[in-house]
Design an enzyme around this catalytic site. Structure first.
Site, short mmCIF file in Angstrom:
data_model
loop_
_atom_site.label_atom_id
_atom_site.label_comp_id
_atom_site.label_asym_id
_atom_site.label_seq_id
_atom_site.Cartn_x
_atom_site.Cartn_y
_atom_site.Cartn_z
N GLU A 95 2.49 11.20 -49.38
CA GLU A 95 3.70 10.31 -49.71
C GLU A 95 3.16 8.97 -50.28
O GLU A 95 1.94 8.65 -49.85
CB GLU A 95 4.46 9.81 -48.29
CG GLU A 95 5.15 11.19 -47.76
CD GLU A 95 5.52 10.71 -46.12
OE1 GLU A 95 6.35 11.53 -45.68
OE2 GLU A 95 5.42 9.55 -45.91
N LYS A 139 2.55 5.25 -50.18
CA LYS A 139 2.46 3.91 -49.33
C LYS A 139 3.18 2.85 -49.93
O LYS A 139 2.83 2.13 -50.81
CB LYS A 139 0.89 3.64 -49.16
CG LYS A 139 0.81 2.58 -47.87
CD LYS A 139 -0.34 2.26 -47.49
CE LYS A 139 -0.76 1.55 -46.27
NZ LYS A 139 0.09 0.41 -46.36
N ARG A 191 8.62 -3.67 -36.77
CA ARG A 191 7.22 -3.30 -36.19
C ARG A 191 6.94 -3.86 -34.96
O ARG A 191 6.53 -3.12 -33.92
CB ARG A 191 6.25 -3.61 -37.16
CG ARG A 191 4.83 -2.90 -36.84
CD ARG A 191 3.89 -3.36 -37.63
NE ARG A 191 2.52 -3.29 -37.21
CZ ARG A 191 1.70 -2.46 -37.74
NH1 ARG A 191 1.93 -1.91 -38.87
NH2 ARG A 191 0.40 -2.27 -37.22
N GLU A 236 10.28 2.73 -43.98
CA GLU A 236 9.77 1.31 -44.48
C GLU A 236 10.94 0.86 -45.24
O GLU A 236 11.59 1.25 -46.08
CB GLU A 236 8.64 1.53 -45.18
CG GLU A 236 7.90 0.36 -45.93
CD GLU A 236 6.67 0.01 -44.93
OE1 GLU A 236 6.63 0.80 -43.57
OE2 GLU A 236 5.79 -0.86 -45.43
N PHE A 248 10.63 8.28 -43.74
CA PHE A 248 9.67 9.23 -43.72
C PHE A 248 9.54 10.06 -42.40
O PHE A 248 8.67 11.02 -42.20
CB PHE A 248 8.33 8.74 -44.24
CG PHE A 248 7.96 7.32 -43.69
CD1 PHE A 248 7.42 7.42 -42.13
CD2 PHE A 248 7.82 6.36 -44.39
CE1 PHE A 248 6.93 6.22 -41.67
CE2 PHE A 248 7.35 5.09 -43.74
CZ PHE A 248 6.86 5.25 -42.49
P1 AMP Z 1 -1.39 -0.72 -42.60
O1 AMP Z 1 -0.22 -1.71 -42.33
O2 AMP Z 1 -2.14 -1.05 -43.56
O3 AMP Z 1 -2.01 -0.20 -41.38
O4 AMP Z 1 -0.49 0.41 -42.90
C1 AMP Z 1 0.23 1.19 -42.35
C2 AMP Z 1 1.69 0.91 -42.66
O5 AMP Z 1 2.09 1.61 -43.97
C3 AMP Z 1 2.58 1.66 -41.75
O6 AMP Z 1 2.76 1.13 -40.42
C4 AMP Z 1 3.86 1.57 -42.49
O7 AMP Z 1 4.51 0.35 -42.47
C5 AMP Z 1 3.67 1.53 -44.17
N1 AMP Z 1 3.70 2.48 -44.86
C6 AMP Z 1 4.13 2.70 -46.03
N2 AMP Z 1 4.38 3.84 -46.55
C7 AMP Z 1 4.30 4.62 -45.37
C8 AMP Z 1 4.29 6.15 -45.36
N3 AMP Z 1 4.79 6.92 -46.37
N4 AMP Z 1 4.18 6.90 -44.34
C9 AMP Z 1 3.66 6.04 -43.16
N5 AMP Z 1 3.69 4.58 -43.14
C10 AMP Z 1 3.85 3.97 -44.44
#
Ligand code: AMP
Length: 574
Positions: free
Chosen positions: A259, A261, A281, A316, A355
């Protein structure tokens, strides 16, 4: 694994706060994990319900259960003020002692040993329950002189405390027990205390996420009744990071769900009947910021029958206009508004990209494999601006790279690759979901020192020294750099106000602050450096975002910094 129950001294399970803090001290000085768990289980095994709930929360470095609407919001400066008011130490001595101990708990213990005022009301020893109720009272206070009222209640608690109790009272408020117990070890302690398999506790935690509820159910032999409840947010499943398509393919050696991001904020949506709630969150209720999502949720139906359904979704929220993602800051603008008008909705249109699904029409779905959860999602007709995320199945590094480039072309951050057979693991970061970003990832770090800028930025706090946590050393904060670019003047004004409200010490040229404000930092590379106590420094750090949605528990670890450092040569070669 065998846990040592026999040789550890029995602590006693009275509801007294003093017994609790004695247990904490014993756990802290005990090196062996087995013995820590042994101590814990004996303590928990004969507690009354109320004390049990409170004890497991405090031991897990929480004050209130996951998803609770309560937050106590008491700053370092309030605690310092109280300590100086009840002791023979003036403000300067308090600061000096803080610098000497480097730890608020130790400072509170010392200051309370120099107490000049005694409680006039205390007749009985402080209990866990009284402490918990005190915290609840503090959390419930609103209004113009709320900080004064909060301070008075807390001062009352400190007055009733012995030095050791004051130390732990402070640690609990700061959400950092630092006695070498993780929530995982508390789970083992609960399992052992009530003679249930750890696996059963894990399963129940998967659906509830609330250790206090699980401990109580374990005590009553009712673990099987643990279920996801409407409007009680469950922990988010989190992604690990890998640094290249090859690494991902080699690790999994199987087809993966792929998917985009998205660059927005994580949100959990609960819809039951005609009621909808959206949680951020950190589990705060953000429903009021997104009225159009509430409306869309109510009008989403099961595709086959067009009947209304109940659900809990994970996804998201991002700001998007004409199919192009807007900067993350646009979304923050909307979150800050008290009153979301039609004009703001039009100015910053959002999409909720779903998602995952945790529950549909009374049936929990988190135990089902992801590919089945995706199938369930595909059966729902979501009304816009709620959308089902597009996903593909990828098998090779080439396919991943092609999807990655596609994602970046649209303006997204990269990809999240997911293991199709995996269950939804609330609150856990694991290798079932992997994020892939091209830039050297970003680091979420907390501001510890803020300094005044120069020129047009004189008088505002525009230079920030930030830290990550050292997971091998009691999560102590380690500085990894200093950044002063990336924010707009308006953001700097706002952050200056926030920083002043959490000041611990004024250095003249800047201030030391309570570690509370999280920055997402991008950078060119990581270097080894003895300038900072982490041993590393970020090269060309830039502030990408102020992450109001994250808190100290979400900041990155020194281990992540180390991993990026070790992998960067590989990435640069790509
Ligand atoms: P990070 O904040 O860098 O740890 O990245 C993880 C975060 O990416 C998750 O907590 C979500 O908020 C975000 N995210 C964006 N797209 C997705 C997706 N397709 N699946 C899961 N998380 C996603």
């Amino acid at each position: 694994m065998n846990y040592d129950l026999g040789s550890t001294p029995f602590v006693g399970a009275s509801p007294d706060f003093l017994h609790f803090v004695n247990l904490c001290e014993q756990v802290r000085v005990t090196k062996s994990k087995n013995m820590k768990v042994g101590l814990l289980s004996r303590y928990l095994s004969s507690m009354d319900d109320k004390s049990l709930i409170t004890a497991v929360l405090f031991l897990s470095s929480r004050i209130f259960p996951l998803g609770s609407k309560f937050v106590i919001n008491v700053g370092f400066s309030t605690i310092m003020q109280i300590l100086s008011e009840i002791s023979f130490l003036d403000k300067d001595q308090i600061h000096q002692n803080y610098l000497q101990y480097g730890d608020m708990g130790a400072l509170a213990e010392y200051a309370t040993s120099k107490k000049h005022t005694v409680s006039l009301t205390q007749q009985q020893p402080l209990t866990l329950h009284v402490v918990y109720e005190g915290f609840k009272k503090i959390a419930g206070i609103t209004g113009s002189d709320s900080s004064k009222v909060k301070k008075n209640i807390l001062k009352g608690l400190f007055l009733d405390c012995s030095p050791l109790e004051a130390k732990y009272l402070t640690k609990i408020i700061n959400g950092e027990m630092r006695i070498g117990l993780t929530e995982g070890l508390v789970e083992v302690g609960v399992a052992l205390a009530f003679n249930v398999e750890h696996g059963k506790i894990r399963e129940a935690m998967l659906v509830s996420g609330d250790i206090s509820q699980i401990a109580l159910l374990a005590k009553r032999g009712l673990l099987y009744t643990a279920v996801i409840k409407p409007f009680q947010p469950i922990g988010y499943m989190l992604a690990d990071v890998m640094f290249g398509a090859d690494e991902i393919v080699n690790y999994f050696q199987k087809s993966l769900i792929c998917e985009y991001k998205y660059d927005g904020i994580r949100a959990q949506m609960h819809k039951f009947g005609q009621q909808v709630k959206i949680f951020s969150r950190n589990m705060t209720d953000i429903t009021d910021a997104f009225p159009e999502l509430v409306d869309a949720a109510i009008n989403s139906k099961l595709s086959s029958s067009m009947e209304s359904i109940d659900f809990i979704l994970d996804g998201e929220i991002m700001a998007i206009r004409n199919d192009k993602p807007l900067h993350f800051q646009e979304l923050q603008k909307r979150l800050r508004r008290k009153n979301v008008t039609g004009q703001i909705i039009a100015e910053v249109p959002v999409v909720y990209a779903v998602f995952d699904i945790a529950l549909i029409d009374g049936e929990q779905t988190i135990m089902k494999p992801l590919k089945q959860r995706k199938e369930i999602l595909s059966r729902i007709f979501f009304k816009k601006p709620i959308v089902n995320t597009k996903h593909n199945v990828v098998n090779t590094a080439q396919e991943i790279i092609a999807k990655f480039d596609e994602s970046r072309d649209i303006g997204y951050e990269g990809l999240v690759l997911k293991e199709p057979e995996s269950q939804y693991h609330p609150g856990k970061r694991g290798r079932y979901w992997i994020k892939l970003k091209r830039e050297l990832d970003t680091i979420d770090a907390v501001i510890v020192i803020a300094e005044y800028g120069h020129g047009k930025r004189a008088g505002v706090l525009s230079d920030y020294t930030f830290a990550v946590r050292d997971e091998n050393n009691d999560n102590q904060l380690r500085i990894i750099g200093k950044a002063y670019s990336g924010l707009t003047d308006k953001e700097i004004d706002t952050i200056t106000k926030q920083l002043r409200s959490i000041m611990i010490k004024d250095n003249g040229y800047g201030i030391v602050v309570k570690p509370e404000l999280i920055l997402e930092i991008s950078f060119d590379s990581i270097q080894k450096s003895d300038r900072h106590d982490s041993g590393f420094a970020l090269r060309f750090p830039r502030i990408k975002n102020i992450r109001c949605d994250k808190n100290i528990k979400d900041i990155d670890t020194l281990q992540k910094v180390r991993r990026i450092y070790e992998n960067q040569t590989y990435l640069n070669a790509k």
